[in-house]
Scaffold this active site. Structure first.
Site, short mmCIF file in Angstrom:
data_model
loop_
_atom_site.label_atom_id
_atom_site.label_comp_id
_atom_site.label_asym_id
_atom_site.label_seq_id
_atom_site.Cartn_x
_atom_site.Cartn_y
_atom_site.Cartn_z
CD GLU A 8 -2.80 1.32 2.41
OE1 GLU A 8 -3.20 0.31 3.03
OE2 GLU A 8 -3.02 2.50 2.79
CG ASP A 279 -0.80 3.94 4.24
OD1 ASP A 279 -0.88 4.37 3.08
OD2 ASP A 279 -1.70 4.09 5.08
#
Ligand code: GRE
Ligand code: ZN
Length: 316
Positions: A8, A279
């Protein structure tokens, strides 16, 4: 340090900056985030430092899902995917791509998914929640997209965004609860429950969805959801929600480093359903990487979560 694949990981290019939505951060902090989204050299340096061999890149939120106009969304998605394909081509040994999809036009989204996977070599799609003016993907009009996801055998990463502007009453006076603090998970977990309750996995049993942030609350709430849903005669499903969660979902570690929760998910869903994600740059790459390097799980589970599951799922 365990070898990692991070899935991600957000990027942008200068010409696509308008697709990334400032969640309300001060202008200077937001500029630093945009610069980090763009700068591939700093990213590669950090990846080297933290043992991340490969990053699967995607646009940051809200991406194409911010655009109200369908034709504009289709051209923006094509431009974004072409830009990502160039980034991947510049470092094919370090980067892969998740496609942006213009779900404002479901047939065009299915076609763009197909192009991104078969022509650009992408390994799936990442979508930032609902599509304006507020469409969720359990609606039958999105079945062509689920059909393509299933047929291509690639995952659909359901990434957070904030709730619709007219659905934020519960956060009024407490803006600090919006965004990644809390509201992202409520919004995204509810969207995932809509997919289950809407029978997406009855109709497309081979479709795979990825949820970040240790599953946006679902692993901890799915038993009660299933038990109560089963008492509602109009809510009949062929496949039970717990079975959907185990068989149609993968969970990533993005931005949620709670060891007891990870261990519970491994015990329930299995380590083979969990994937590492950092992330970056919305989270520090070091935080996610150092946690997965040291968290108290078996070495076999650590290797599976850090990279082996991603290699299998994404055919890397
Ligand atoms: C994320 O991807 O996690 C994210 C955004 C935008 C703001 C905050 C955030 O995409 O955590
Ligand atoms: Zn993210």
């Amino acid at each position: 340090m365990v070898a990692k694949i991070a899935i991600e990981e957000h990027f942008v290019t200068p010409s696509l900056e308008g697709l990334i939505t400032n969640p309300g951060w001060p202008p200077d902090a937001w500029r630093r985030t945009l610069d980090a989204l763009i700068d591939l050299d700093s990213r590669l340096e950090l990846m080297d430092r933290h043992g991340i061999e490969r990053a699967v890149l995607s646009l940051g939120s809200n991406g194409i899902q911010e655009e109200p106009d369908a034709p504009a969304a289709v051209s923006a998605a094509i431009a974004a995917n072409d830009a990502l394909a160039s980034v991947v081509a510049s470092h094919p040994d370090r980067f892969s791509g998740f496609a942006a999809l213009p779900l404002q036009d479901p047939a065009a989204a299915a076609a763009e998914l197909d192009r991104a996977v078969t022509e650009l070599g992408f390994v799936g799609a990442l979508v930032n929640g609902y599509t304006p003016p507020g469409e969720y993907y359990d609606h039958p009009k999105f079945w062509p997209v689920w059909e393509r996801i299933e047929a291509l055998g690639v995952p659909f990463y359901l990434h957070p965004r904030n709730p619709l502007p007219d659905q934020r009453r519960i956060y009024e006076g407490r803006p600090e609860l919006l965004g990644p603090t809390w509201a992202f998970a409520v919004e995204t977990g509810t969207h995932a429950l809509r997919l289950i309750a809407g029978g997406v996995f009855d109709r497309f049993p081979g479709a795979t969805v990825i949820l970040g942030h240790l599953g946006e609350f679902l692993p901890f709430a799915i038993q009660r959801f299933e038990a109560r849903l089963s008492r509602i005669p109009s809510a009949k499903l062929e496949k039970a929600p717990t079975a959907c969660l185990r068989e149609n979902f993968y969970i990533t570690t993005s931005g949620n480093y709670h060891t007891a929760s990870l261990r519970a998910i491994i015990a329930d869903l299995g380590a083979d359903r969990v994937l590492f994600a950092a992330d970056y740059p919305f989270e520090e790459m070091a935080d996610g990487a150092e946690w997965i390097d040291a968290v108290e799980i078996s070495e076999a589970d650590r290797a599976a979560i850090a990279s082996e599951n991603a290699k299998r799922l994404l055919h890397l």
